[in-house]
Design an enzyme around this catalytic site. Structure first.
Site, PDB file in Angstrom:
ATOM      1  N   CYS A 206       5.191 -68.351 119.305  1.00 54.47           N
ATOM      2  CA  CYS A 206       5.483 -69.401 118.336  1.00 54.47           C
ATOM      3  C   CYS A 206       4.247 -69.733 117.493  1.00 54.47           C
ATOM      4  CB  CYS A 206       6.022 -70.636 119.039  1.00 54.47           C
ATOM      5  SG  CYS A 206       7.557 -70.295 119.927  1.00 54.47           S
TER       6      CYS A 206
ATOM      7  N   ASP B 257      22.928 -54.097 140.138  1.00 51.58           N
ATOM      8  CA  ASP B 257      24.054 -54.880 140.632  1.00 51.58           C
ATOM      9  C   ASP B 257      25.287 -53.982 140.604  1.00 51.58           C
ATOM     10  OD1 ASP B 257      25.572 -56.916 141.642  1.00 51.58           O
ATOM     11  OD2 ASP B 257      25.285 -58.298 139.976  1.00 51.58           O
TER      12      ASP B 257
ATOM     13  N   CYS C 149       6.372 -75.910 120.208  1.00 57.15           N
ATOM     14  CA  CYS C 149       5.862 -74.874 121.093  1.00 57.15           C
ATOM     15  C   CYS C 149       4.776 -74.097 120.366  1.00 57.15           C
ATOM     16  CB  CYS C 149       6.984 -73.931 121.524  1.00 57.15           C
ATOM     17  SG  CYS C 149       6.439 -72.712 122.735  1.00 57.15           S
TER      18      CYS C 149
ATOM     19  N   CYS D  38       3.284 -71.441 122.085  1.00 61.63           N
ATOM     20  CA  CYS D  38       3.075 -70.242 122.893  1.00 61.63           C
ATOM     21  C   CYS D  38       2.626 -69.129 121.952  1.00 61.63           C
ATOM     22  CB  CYS D  38       4.335 -69.867 123.672  1.00 61.63           C
ATOM     23  SG  CYS D  38       5.647 -69.110 122.715  1.00 61.63           S
TER      24      CYS D  38
ATOM     25  N   ASP E 256      30.538 -56.755 146.293  1.00 66.36           N
ATOM     26  CA  ASP E 256      31.052 -57.870 147.083  1.00 66.36           C
ATOM     27  C   ASP E 256      32.282 -58.474 146.443  1.00 66.36           C
ATOM     28  OD1 ASP E 256      29.118 -58.357 145.058  1.00 66.36           O
ATOM     29  OD2 ASP E 256      28.976 -60.466 145.640  1.00 66.36           O
TER      30      ASP E 256
HETATM   31  N1  GUN Z   1      26.078 -61.788 139.613  1.00 66.92           N
HETATM   32  C1  GUN Z   1      26.281 -63.114 139.528  1.00 66.92           C
HETATM   33  N2  GUN Z   1      26.912 -63.567 140.648  1.00 66.92           N
HETATM   34  C2  GUN Z   1      27.109 -62.493 141.432  1.00 66.92           C
HETATM   35  C3  GUN Z   1      27.690 -62.320 142.734  1.00 66.92           C
HETATM   36  O1  GUN Z   1      28.178 -63.255 143.368  1.00 66.92           O
HETATM   37  N3  GUN Z   1      27.694 -61.043 143.238  1.00 66.92           N
HETATM   38  C4  GUN Z   1      27.165 -59.994 142.552  1.00 66.92           C
HETATM   39  N4  GUN Z   1      27.179 -58.772 143.104  1.00 66.92           N
HETATM   40  N5  GUN Z   1      26.603 -60.134 141.339  1.00 66.92           N
HETATM   41  C5  GUN Z   1      26.583 -61.368 140.794  1.00 66.92           C
HETATM   42 ZN    ZN Z   2       7.305 -70.608 122.140  1.00 68.46          ZN
END
Ligand code: GUN
Ligand code: ZN
Length: 644
Positions: free
Chosen positions: A280, A92, A275, A277, A127
């Site tokens: 757990c 990201d 739980c 799993c 963005d």
């Molecule tokens: N992570 C959570 N929301 C967003 C978003 O709107 N844009 C980007 N690039 N990362 C995010």
């Molecule tokens: Zn669990």
């Protein structure tokens, strides 16, 4: 552009394979957020894959960029070296930090190039995060700037690119942003929704996804930023979200919160073994609660990951089984906000219709809105047209008919002579000839299991109802049903034309259900357990001579003609046209550009997707000049109360 191959589907949700330089991502997939500083990452990325089955991850290029020691390692060894993971990595861009802190000290060009330098598989454009409730001008500016940056990024980057879709709650802006992202992005990443998720505004989230949908290219992989809670997976998948990312497993763990598909629970409130799993079972949650801080946090994070991974598995299985709506409905009972989200989805029926499959195994009623699912809405819309073509259906006198009444009463009143009654099903009034057709015939509602009404209950109101579907197998009734099923699928003109063709319906000797349609001993149509007629090769020839082009056609590129003639599947990239009213699961006539019939097949893709997805099958061939697939087994499986 990236390559996405669709392998199985339920409506908009897609089991698919998205190729990246570090191997494919099998969608729908959860990409856990990994902290680029492994000292701060309680579960090693390799374990995410080996222990939790999560084979692709997302991390923040911005955090790496602004942290010099991490940046040096990443620039030297790449992001895969930095996080010690050799599967697909998405990065990201820092937009969320920009949103949270008001600024980031990096330009969109710098962070894009940086993502390229550290060898990410999927880079994300920086963005402008648009708040859900931003004023329209701000939202419009955010979309315009995001689009401009994406255009520049596409020109600068050869590798896979995720382009965010912004626009707040403005439907027009969301659609525009989605269309713009579709021009530049391999991954279309719906953003700006974290504030909706945090406040459980799932109805607004549904509105965002409905608004964006018409702009989203079918060949694009749809990502939803920040959906990490397992209670939302089925819901978001319904809208065609292919990729999810989650930092929630960690954030929740820091607060001592356990995730379940039904909701969240604080670990300190747990007093029972809720739980079992594999984690757990080793150390029960009641003990985890008392562990020292970091150990407790790690164990909760692992529990959360396991629950998320398992729920994603359920979603995938539901897509294969055609039961995703049911799963989403069941999850919607976990929280009223999710129920509101599902209602909003139902108000957006139109976005689901182009990919809504022709039929499924059953339509099980789970919540009050089941009867408003897209499959029912489409059935009722088609019904109006069907009835217009077929002379008056008398309306039943008002009577509180249930499925049980339907099953029991005709037997008491089968002496009448007319056939033009409607039968009430839980999906509404249905002409009796269509009573086996999906979703009417495969509808499973609670009244099926109610106690049978006492004799004499509704009998009088139904006097004159002429057909006992379970016993009346007279040639007259069979002819009428065959005629109706052909009209239902191919229209009144086709039914009229085929009326002269001496078609003969055959019923299952065991159940009395119509199973095939023959002429001179040759099978022309099979009738599925969904009650629909499906042509064999010989039936396709008859239809081809009856239906004017382009009805029921998919047009095959010359390069693929010899293969399709031999019964090989038709690949998406060889489709050059067709009948836009066809839907996935429907039978189609495969023809060349001169309308010569090549084969008959079943659609995997909707016509609007064909040719646009560059990989994979569009139509599976089931019959051609020299071969035919076997018919469905002759058994009555319309009602299937035992299956999970
Ligand atoms: N992570 C959570 N929301 C967003 C978003 O709107 N844009 C980007 N690039 N990362 C995010
Ligand atoms: Zn669990």
């Amino acid at each position: 552009m990236g390559e996405f191959e669709l392998l199985a589907r339920d409506g908009l949700a897609r089991i698919g394979r998205f190729s990246t330089p570090h191997g494919p991502i099998e969608t729908p997939a959860l990409l856990p957020v990994v902290h680029p500083d492994l000292a701060r990452q309680p579960v090693h990325p390799k374990e995410l894959r080996s222990r939790f089955g999560l084979g692709a991850v997302i991390t923040s290029s911005y955090i790496i960029w602004r942290t010099p020691p991490l940046r040096e390692i990443a620039e030297e060894k790449g992001v895969h070296g930095l996080i010690d993971f050799d599967g697909p990595v998405m990065t990201d861009s820092g937009a969320f930090q920009q949103h949270a802190y008001g600024h980031v000290e990096v330009t969109h060009e710098q962070i894009l190039h940086f993502q390229g330098r550290i060898g990410t598989d999927i880079a994300t454009v920086l963005d402008i995060f648009v708040e859900p409730d931003a004023p329209r001008e701000d939202a419009a500016r955010g979309v315009a700037e995001t689009t401009a940056r994406a255009t520049k990024a596409r020109a600068d980057r050869a590798g896979l690119l995720a382009v965010p879709v912004q626009g707040g709650l403005d439907p027009e802006l969301r659609r525009e942003s989605a269309a713009a992202a579709s021009m530049t992005g391999d991954v279309l990443a719906v953003g700006g929704v974290v504030p909706l998720m945090e406040r459980y505004r799932f109805a607004d989230l549904a509105r965002v996804l409905i608004a964006a949908r018409p702009g989203l290219a079918p060949e694009g992989v749809v990502h939803l930023f920040g959906t990490g809670h397992p209670m939302t997976f089925a819901f978001a998948s319904l809208f065609g979200v292919d990729l999810f990312d989650s930092s929630a497993y960690l954030k929740f763990a820091r607060r001592g919160t356990l995730m379940f598909p039904e909701g969240s629970i604080s670990i300190d409130s747990i007093q029972e073994r809720v739980c079992r799993c594999m984690l757990c079972a080793e150390v029960p949650l009641t003990e985890v609660a008392g562990l020292p801080g970091s150990e407790r946090e790690r164990r909760i994070a692992e529990h959360n990951l396991l629950v998320c991974s398992e729920e994603m598995g359920r979603v995938r299985q539901a897509i294969r089984d055609g039961t995703l709506w049911e799963l989403a409905e069941r999850r919607s009972t976990g929280h009223p906000a999710l129920a509101a989200g599902l209602r909003a989805a139902i108000r957006g029926t139109r976005i689901f219709l182009p990919t809504e499959p022709e039929s499924r195994r059953t339509l099980r009623s789970t919540v009050a809105t089941t009867g408003l699912r897209p499959s029912v809405i489409r059935f009722l819309a088609r019904l109006d047209g069907f009835k217009q073509g077929r002379g008056p259906y008398r309306t039943l006198p008002f009577v509180p008919l249930t499925t049980v009444a339907l099953r029991t009463l005709p037997a008491q009143t089968r002496d009448g002579a007319t056939l033009d009654w409607e039968v009430l099903r839980p999906v509404g009034a249905v002409p009796i000839e269509l009573a086996d057709v999906y979703p009417a015939g495969c509808y499973l509602a609670p009244d099926e299991f109610d106690a049978r009404p006492r004799a004499g209950g509704f009998g009088e109101a139904l006097e004159g109802l002429a057909v006992d579907r379970e016993r009346d197998w007279s040639p007259e009734w069979t002819r009428r049903q065959v005629d109706a099923l052909i009209a239902w699928r191919y229209g009144p003109a086709a039914a009229t034309a085929l009326r002269a063709a001496n078609l003969l319906g055959r019923r299952s000797p065991k159940t009395g259900r119509l199973r095939r349609v023959e002429r001179d001993g040759v099978i022309l149509f099979h009738v599925g357990t969904d009650g629909l007629v499906r042509p064999t090769w010989r039936g396709a020839q008859l239809l081809h001579a009856t239906l004017p082009s382009p009805a029921s056609r998919v047009v095959v590129d010359a390069d693929a003609v010899p293969f399709v003639r031999e019964g090989r599947s038709l690949f998406s990239r060889f489709v050059i046209g067709g009948d836009l009213t066809l839907v996935p699961g429907a039978s189609a006539l495969l023809v060349d550009k001169d309308d010569t019939l090549l084969a008959v097949g079943r659609l995997l893709l909707a016509p609007g997707e064909m040719g646009r997805l560059k990989r994979g099958v569009a139509v599976r061939v089931i019959g051609h000049e020299r071969g035919e697939e076997a018919e469905e087994p002759d058994e009555d499986v319309a009602a299937d109360p035992g299956a999970l």
